[in-house]
Design a protein around this motif. Structure first.
Motif, PDB file in Angstrom:
ATOM      1  N   VAL A 196       1.107  -1.115  -0.110  1.00  9.71           N
ATOM      2  CA  VAL A 196       0.307  -0.040   0.070  1.00  9.71           C
ATOM      3  C   VAL A 196       0.925   1.117  -0.118  1.00  9.71           C
ATOM      4  N   SER A 197       0.777   2.055  -1.087  1.00 15.80           N
ATOM      5  CA  SER A 197       1.555   3.368  -1.246  1.00 15.80           C
ATOM      6  C   SER A 197       1.288   4.144   0.060  1.00 15.80           C
ATOM      7  N   PRO A 198       2.277   4.908   0.522  1.00 17.14           N
ATOM      8  CA  PRO A 198       2.275   5.981   1.401  1.00 17.14           C
ATOM      9  C   PRO A 198       2.024   7.120   0.830  1.00 17.14           C
ATOM     10  N   LEU A 199       2.259   7.241  -0.591  1.00 21.84           N
ATOM     11  CA  LEU A 199       2.273   8.477  -1.446  1.00 21.84           C
ATOM     12  C   LEU A 199       1.005   8.323  -2.408  1.00 21.84           C
ATOM     13  N   GLY A 200       0.390   9.509  -2.546  1.00 25.59           N
ATOM     14  CA  GLY A 200      -0.635   9.584  -3.504  1.00 25.59           C
ATOM     15  C   GLY A 200      -0.137  10.179  -4.746  1.00 25.59           C
ATOM     16  N   SER A 201      -0.934  10.179  -5.787  1.00 23.93           N
ATOM     17  CA  SER A 201      -0.666  11.036  -7.073  1.00 23.93           C
ATOM     18  C   SER A 201      -1.622  12.259  -7.018  1.00 23.93           C
ATOM     19  N   SER A 202      -0.971  13.386  -7.399  1.00 26.23           N
ATOM     20  CA  SER A 202      -1.906  14.462  -7.416  1.00 26.23           C
ATOM     21  C   SER A 202      -2.403  14.760  -8.714  1.00 26.23           C
ATOM     22  N   GLY A 207      -6.405   9.699 -15.604  1.00 27.65           N
ATOM     23  CA  GLY A 207      -7.093  10.152 -16.822  1.00 27.65           C
ATOM     24  C   GLY A 207      -6.354  11.362 -17.377  1.00 27.65           C
ATOM     25  N   VAL A 208      -6.165  12.361 -16.336  1.00 24.42           N
ATOM     26  CA  VAL A 208      -5.435  13.702 -16.796  1.00 24.42           C
ATOM     27  C   VAL A 208      -4.222  13.329 -17.431  1.00 24.42           C
ATOM     28  N   VAL A 209      -3.126  12.534 -17.081  1.00 20.56           N
ATOM     29  CA  VAL A 209      -2.100  12.118 -17.602  1.00 20.56           C
ATOM     30  C   VAL A 209      -2.277  11.690 -19.024  1.00 20.56           C
ATOM     31  N   LEU A 210      -3.390  10.738 -19.083  1.00 19.95           N
ATOM     32  CA  LEU A 210      -3.516  10.182 -20.495  1.00 19.95           C
ATOM     33  C   LEU A 210      -4.092  10.973 -21.473  1.00 19.95           C
ATOM     34  N   MET A 211      -4.896  12.040 -21.058  1.00 26.40           N
ATOM     35  CA  MET A 211      -5.640  12.841 -21.979  1.00 26.40           C
ATOM     36  C   MET A 211      -4.784  14.180 -22.203  1.00 26.40           C
ATOM     37  N   PHE A 259       1.830   7.237 -15.186  1.00 27.85           N
ATOM     38  CA  PHE A 259       2.632   8.028 -14.072  1.00 27.85           C
ATOM     39  C   PHE A 259       2.773   9.455 -14.334  1.00 27.85           C
ATOM     40  N   SER A 260       2.547  10.454 -13.531  1.00 29.70           N
ATOM     41  CA  SER A 260       2.758  11.781 -14.166  1.00 29.70           C
ATOM     42  C   SER A 260       4.071  12.210 -14.264  1.00 29.70           C
ATOM     43  N   SER A 261       4.518  12.917 -15.126  1.00 31.11           N
ATOM     44  CA  SER A 261       5.720  13.632 -15.382  1.00 31.11           C
ATOM     45  C   SER A 261       5.845  15.067 -14.599  1.00 31.11           C
ATOM     46  N   THR A 262       4.975  15.431 -13.931  1.00 31.16           N
ATOM     47  CA  THR A 262       4.642  16.641 -13.350  1.00 31.16           C
ATOM     48  C   THR A 262       5.627  16.709 -12.063  1.00 31.16           C
ATOM     49  N   PHE A 263       6.511  17.480 -11.789  1.00 30.92           N
ATOM     50  CA  PHE A 263       7.432  17.457 -10.803  1.00 30.92           C
ATOM     51  C   PHE A 263       6.645  17.662  -9.287  1.00 30.92           C
ATOM     52  N   THR A 264       5.586  18.265  -9.378  1.00 35.96           N
ATOM     53  CA  THR A 264       4.795  18.361  -8.086  1.00 35.96           C
ATOM     54  C   THR A 264       4.050  16.945  -7.792  1.00 35.96           C
ATOM     55  N   ASP A 265       4.034  16.169  -8.539  1.00 33.84           N
ATOM     56  CA  ASP A 265       3.326  14.864  -7.973  1.00 33.84           C
ATOM     57  C   ASP A 265       4.207  13.978  -7.272  1.00 33.84           C
ATOM     58  N   PRO A 266       3.750  13.835  -6.042  1.00 34.54           N
ATOM     59  CA  PRO A 266       4.607  13.154  -5.127  1.00 34.54           C
ATOM     60  C   PRO A 266       4.896  11.498  -5.627  1.00 34.54           C
ATOM     61  N   LEU A 267       3.863  10.805  -6.194  1.00 37.50           N
ATOM     62  CA  LEU A 267       4.201   9.511  -6.571  1.00 37.50           C
ATOM     63  C   LEU A 267       5.023   9.491  -7.973  1.00 37.50           C
ATOM     64  N   GLY A 268       4.786  10.339  -8.666  1.00 32.95           N
ATOM     65  CA  GLY A 268       5.296  10.694  -9.936  1.00 32.95           C
ATOM     66  C   GLY A 268       6.884  10.869  -9.976  1.00 32.95           C
ATOM     67  N   ARG A 269       7.229  11.543  -8.862  1.00 30.04           N
ATOM     68  CA  ARG A 269       8.612  12.015  -8.911  1.00 30.04           C
ATOM     69  C   ARG A 269       9.599  10.939  -8.009  1.00 30.04           C
ATOM     70  N   SER A 270       8.815   9.971  -7.512  1.00 30.33           N
ATOM     71  CA  SER A 270       9.469   9.141  -6.754  1.00 30.33           C
ATOM     72  C   SER A 270      10.251   7.896  -7.598  1.00 30.33           C
TER      73      SER A 270
END
Length: 495
Positions: free
Chosen positions: A111-117, A121-125, A215-226
């Protein structure tokens, strides 16, 4: 719906792709609901099967009742881990930490302690503009697995955007259950196996092996930058896959799996739960023997024994009811994966599963030091079957060993490093011994040998398809290189 698949050869000690070769695909779909009265007194189902003979996975529809699927409640859950943010920092160190316990079950949940901001669906579109995918069609039934009744999953479906697929999938679920969400997992599991046993000609659509990542490439996304971002995980410092020169979709590059009702590490981005079943690696041979004796008819096997079974299973078109495994005391465990959770499949684990409705998941591979003994066994088995392995085992092992020899004296090592070092050194020693034995045998034949000055990459043996990196043979009898383990067939040999 997923089928039983073996990760012996290509999966790392952790995050595993449902399919590492884009040529081998599968698919998923819908179900039927039947209302039953609760039993007055619940009886524990009899799971003991006969001592021998092929087991039919199908029954007539009139013989079915929900009570016949109470065996699903007897399958033990796999371990669930909830790491802190500090423990979650390095995925390969964490997987290595839990592996001694978790690998006994074949699969586990994290269970991930980090979430995606940023929602998937937003990432894909938005981050992947014009994102579309083509589904595959998969029959929703169990086969008898003889020459007259086999299942294939290569039928082409339709093209969708993620939004269009979600609308279609939710409508299909609502037609069956009046609503498209919040269905109890235990209820859906029984409904799934009820539909499979009905053996009707229903089909499901499944977006499988889709290139890309949610997975988001946005630097502010906690899971994406992990480091758990699947776009970077396979090539982390502890993963042997970092030595691969070329990208392999589904292995070093993530692939997505967009499912509907009854549609593998694997991260669940969004949508309905997924049920997983896993047979741990230590029981893989037991599982193969069971499938050989009680599921497959020998007429469909290209090879005798368990190698023939493995050859058929690795095509990933077989769905086996876990009830058969329970009947014959084969260990099987399950997990219900929710959004925000990772599922790890360990080396040589057979696994399968299905989706409870629309969802979007993603998978990739990695290989730490403890994977190499499994890689060696897989390489040998693929050579016996004459199949080209996806991962160049010898090349990765030699690259890891050479790097290790240069760095041992220059930096301190933690416990996780020492575990990796032991796995690499043991496997490298075994590999060199096998080549020394092969060369010694050739020298006894008094053949003329010449050592190759430098490795020039991996070469495919034209006889057994083994990927040779340490050494190979050139022979006037053959048009291409052959591995040293075919030395008795050659007369003029050069290494």
């Amino acid at each position: 719906m997923h089928n039983w698949s073996n990760l012996l050869a290509e999966a790392g000690d952790g995050v595993s792709s449902e399919k590492r070769v884009p040529a081998k695909y599968k698919g998923k779909d819908v179900l039927k609901v039947t209302k039953t009265k609760p039993a007055r007194k619940a009886k524990k189902p009899c799971l003991r099967g006969p001592s021998h003979g092929k087991v039919s996975q199908k029954k007539k529809a009139g013989q079915l009742s929900m009570n016949e699927f109470d065996w699903t409640d007897t399958i033990e859950e796999c371990p669930v881990y909830r790491p802190s943010k500090e423990e979650f920092e390095d995925p390969l160190v964490y997987v290595q930490k839990i592996a001694p316990e978790a690998s006994k079950f074949g699969i586990c949940k994290i269970v991930s302690p980090l979430g995606s901001s940023v929602p998937a669906g937003v990432v894909l579109m938005k981050e992947q503009k014009h994102f579309k995918f083509t589904t595959k069609l998969q029959p929703l039934r169990l086969a008898e697995w003889n020459n007259n009744d086999k299942i294939t999953y290569f039928m082409r479906g339709r093209n969708y955007t993620i939004r269009d697929f979600e609308i279609m999938a939710n409508k299909a679920t609502a037609r069956k259950y009046c609503i498209s969400g919040c269905l109890p997992p235990a209820y859906v599991e029984k409904e799934f196996w009820k539909e499979m046993v009905h053996a009707k000609k229903g089909m499901v659509e499944y977006g499988i092996n889709i290139d890309g990542s949610a997975f988001s490439s946005t630097f502010t996304d906690p899971l994406g930058r992990s480091k758990w971002n699947f776009k970077i995980l396979p090539r982390l410092r502890r993963s042997a896959l970092r030595f691969l020169v070329n990208e392999i979709p589904g292995v070093t590059q993530p692939m997505m799996y967009i499912g509907m009702l009854f549609s593998i590490i694997n991260y669940h981005h969004c949508g309905a739960p997924k049920t997983w079943y896993g047979v741990p690696g230590h029981a893989a041979l037991q599982f193969e023997n069971l499938i050989q004796r009680h599921v497959y008819n020998e007429e469909i096997l290209s090879e005798n024994g368990v190698n023939g079974v493995f050859n058929f299973l690795q095509e990933k078109t077989t769905m086996v009811s876990p009830k058969i495994l329970l009947q014959y005391d084969a260990p099987v465990y399950k997990a219900v994966q929710m959004p925000g959770e990772f599922v790890i499949t360990f080396p040589r684990t057979y696994h399968s599963g299905f989706s409870h409705g629309f969802n979007c998941c993603e998978a990739v591979n990695f290989a730490i030091g403890e994977w190499f003994p499994f890689g060696a066994a897989a390489s040998e088995r693929y050579a016996l079957l004459g199949k080209v392995p996806i991962i160049p085992y010898e090349e990765l092992l030699c690259a890891e060993a050479m790097l290790l020899s240069k760095s041992l004296a220059h930096r301190p090592y933690c416990t996780a490093d020492l575990i990796d070092i032991r796995g690499v050194m043991t496997s490298f020693s075994c590999l060199l011994r096998s080549y020394h034995r092969a060369r010694w045998f050739l020298e006894k034949l008094k053949t003329s040998l010449r050592m190759c000055s430098k490795p020039r990459g991996s070469f495919t043996c034209i006889l057994c398809k083994r990927l040779c990196y340490v050494a190979y043979i050139e022979c006037k009898c053959y048009a291409g290189p052959i591995c040293l383990f075919h030395g008795t067939r050659a007369k003029h040999l050069y290494i």
